[in-house]
Scaffold this active site. Structure first.
Site, PDB file in Angstrom:
ATOM      1  N   ILE A  61      11.251   1.900   8.626  1.00  0.00           N
ATOM      2  CA  ILE A  61      10.057   2.600   9.089  1.00  0.00           C
ATOM      3  C   ILE A  61       8.787   2.100   8.402  1.00  0.00           C
ATOM      4  O   ILE A  61       7.685   2.544   8.732  1.00  0.00           O
ATOM      5  CB  ILE A  61      10.192   4.125   8.885  1.00  0.00           C
ATOM      6  CG1 ILE A  61      10.460   4.467   7.419  1.00  0.00           C
ATOM      7  CG2 ILE A  61      11.277   4.685   9.781  1.00  0.00           C
ATOM      8  CD1 ILE A  61      10.536   5.968   7.146  1.00  0.00           C
ATOM      9  N   GLY A  62       8.915   1.191   7.451  1.00  0.00           N
ATOM     10  CA  GLY A  62       7.719   0.673   6.799  1.00  0.00           C
ATOM     11  C   GLY A  62       8.058  -0.255   5.656  1.00  0.00           C
ATOM     12  O   GLY A  62       9.225  -0.470   5.328  1.00  0.00           O
ATOM     13  N   GLY A  64       6.648  -1.347   1.566  1.00  0.00           N
ATOM     14  CA  GLY A  64       5.799  -0.996   0.438  1.00  0.00           C
ATOM     15  C   GLY A  64       5.840  -2.111  -0.580  1.00  0.00           C
ATOM     16  O   GLY A  64       6.361  -3.195  -0.329  1.00  0.00           O
ATOM     17  N   PHE A  66       7.171  -4.355  -3.143  1.00  0.00           N
ATOM     18  CA  PHE A  66       8.491  -4.783  -3.604  1.00  0.00           C
ATOM     19  C   PHE A  66       9.653  -4.177  -2.833  1.00  0.00           C
ATOM     20  O   PHE A  66      10.773  -4.168  -3.318  1.00  0.00           O
ATOM     21  CB  PHE A  66       8.667  -4.476  -5.097  1.00  0.00           C
ATOM     22  CG  PHE A  66       7.537  -4.947  -5.950  1.00  0.00           C
ATOM     23  CD1 PHE A  66       7.257  -6.298  -6.064  1.00  0.00           C
ATOM     24  CD2 PHE A  66       6.737  -4.053  -6.638  1.00  0.00           C
ATOM     25  CE1 PHE A  66       6.212  -6.745  -6.837  1.00  0.00           C
ATOM     26  CE2 PHE A  66       5.689  -4.494  -7.420  1.00  0.00           C
ATOM     27  CZ  PHE A  66       5.423  -5.846  -7.521  1.00  0.00           C
ATOM     28  N   VAL A  69      11.147   0.383   3.543  1.00  0.00           N
ATOM     29  CA  VAL A  69      11.477   1.799   3.617  1.00  0.00           C
ATOM     30  C   VAL A  69      12.200   2.073   4.928  1.00  0.00           C
ATOM     31  O   VAL A  69      11.750   1.640   5.997  1.00  0.00           O
ATOM     32  CB  VAL A  69      10.212   2.672   3.516  1.00  0.00           C
ATOM     33  CG1 VAL A  69      10.584   4.153   3.572  1.00  0.00           C
ATOM     34  CG2 VAL A  69       9.448   2.356   2.235  1.00  0.00           C
ATOM     35  N   LYS A  84      13.595   3.933  -0.009  1.00  0.00           N
ATOM     36  CA  LYS A  84      12.950   2.651  -0.308  1.00  0.00           C
ATOM     37  C   LYS A  84      13.994   1.731  -0.936  1.00  0.00           C
ATOM     38  O   LYS A  84      14.655   2.098  -1.914  1.00  0.00           O
ATOM     39  CB  LYS A  84      11.779   2.845  -1.263  1.00  0.00           C
ATOM     40  CG  LYS A  84      11.032   1.565  -1.601  1.00  0.00           C
ATOM     41  CD  LYS A  84       9.817   1.839  -2.481  1.00  0.00           C
ATOM     42  CE  LYS A  84       9.072   0.558  -2.814  1.00  0.00           C
ATOM     43  NZ  LYS A  84       7.877   0.813  -3.654  1.00  0.00           N
ATOM     44  N   ASP A 178      -2.986   1.069  -6.365  1.00  0.00           N
ATOM     45  CA  ASP A 178      -2.932   0.615  -4.978  1.00  0.00           C
ATOM     46  C   ASP A 178      -3.262   1.772  -4.041  1.00  0.00           C
ATOM     47  O   ASP A 178      -2.571   2.003  -3.041  1.00  0.00           O
ATOM     48  CB  ASP A 178      -1.548   0.041  -4.659  1.00  0.00           C
ATOM     49  CG  ASP A 178      -1.543  -0.800  -3.387  1.00  0.00           C
ATOM     50  OD1 ASP A 178      -2.633  -1.235  -2.955  1.00  0.00           O
ATOM     51  OD2 ASP A 178      -0.459  -1.032  -2.826  1.00  0.00           O
TER      52      ASP A 178
END
Length: 223
Positions: A61-62, A64, A66, A69, A84, A178
């Site tokens: 779903i995404g 990040g 390193f 997810v 993650k 970040d």
């Protein structure tokens, strides 16, 4: 993260994530990793290899810092979470340990909540609360396409929560390093709903810092 990750079916119907062009995998029959990072003592855990026993893992779903997810579901309760997947080969062990320690040290409604940590062959799997609305960038785009520009008055509840989350981190001596719209997650699709909650995520670059260090100007430190 190199060429990204692909979702593959493992032996016996299992699931594992493997980097493109690599034989490194985890769970469900993924190739065994021989890297020293995979056996790092700092990452030892009684939950080694237990992720797939407790959770079923869904699509990505995404992405990040390193890691990628994916969605996941707790088998016992059918509750949905996000996991993650951090590559222990490409990511310094101290960075993984620090991300987990930071997440364990914070407890705030506007910071993503840690559920559990599992250690697989070459990945550390960090299970967290899943936010149904996606990130703030997607929320803004969705609102613009459906309703037009986002009014500042309608989004004031989000801005207040974003500030609260960052302030909580600073009160703990943590700098996120970040902070951006992509790292704020919404708990529902309608971002202007007064009840919408936002939480800061992706602590892959977060660090503890003294008050003096936090006052320094310039770009983020390299370590």
């Amino acid at each position: 993260m190199g060429g990204g990750f692909v979702r593959l079916e493992g032996e016996g119907g299992g699931w594992f994530c493997r980097e493109r062009g690599s034989s490194r995998g985890w769970g469900g029959g993924g190739a065994t990793c021989t890297s020293e990072a995979c056996s790092e003592g700092a990452l030892s855990s009684p939950q080694r290899g237990a992720l797939l026993r407790e959770y079923s893992v869904g699509p990505t779903i995404g992405e990040g810092s390193f890691g990628v997810v994916a969605s996941c579901r707790r088998r016992a309760t059918r509750e949905e979470f996000a996991v993650k997947l951090v590559d222990k080969v490409e990511t310094p062990v101290e960075s993984i340990v620090q991300e987990i320690d930071v997440l364990r040290s914070v407890d705030h409604p506007n910071v993503v909540s840690l559920i559990g940590v599992f250690h697989e062959k070459c990945f550390v799997c960090i299970v967290m609360v899943k936010y149904a609305g996606g990130d703030l960038v997607r929320g803004i785009q969705r609102h613009f396409e459906e309703k037009g520009r986002v009014c500042c008055y309608e989004s004031r509840h989000l801005m207040r929560q974003m500030g609260d989350g960052v302030c909580h981190l600073h009160s703990k001596g943590i700098v996120h390093r970040d902070v951006k719209a992509e790292n704020f997650l919404l708990d529902r699709l309608d971002m202007v709903d007064p009840g919408c909650r936002v939480a800061l995520s992706d602590f892959g670059t977060a660090r503890w810092a003294s008050a003096t260090e936090r006052r320094r100007s310039g770009g983020p430190p390299s370590s």
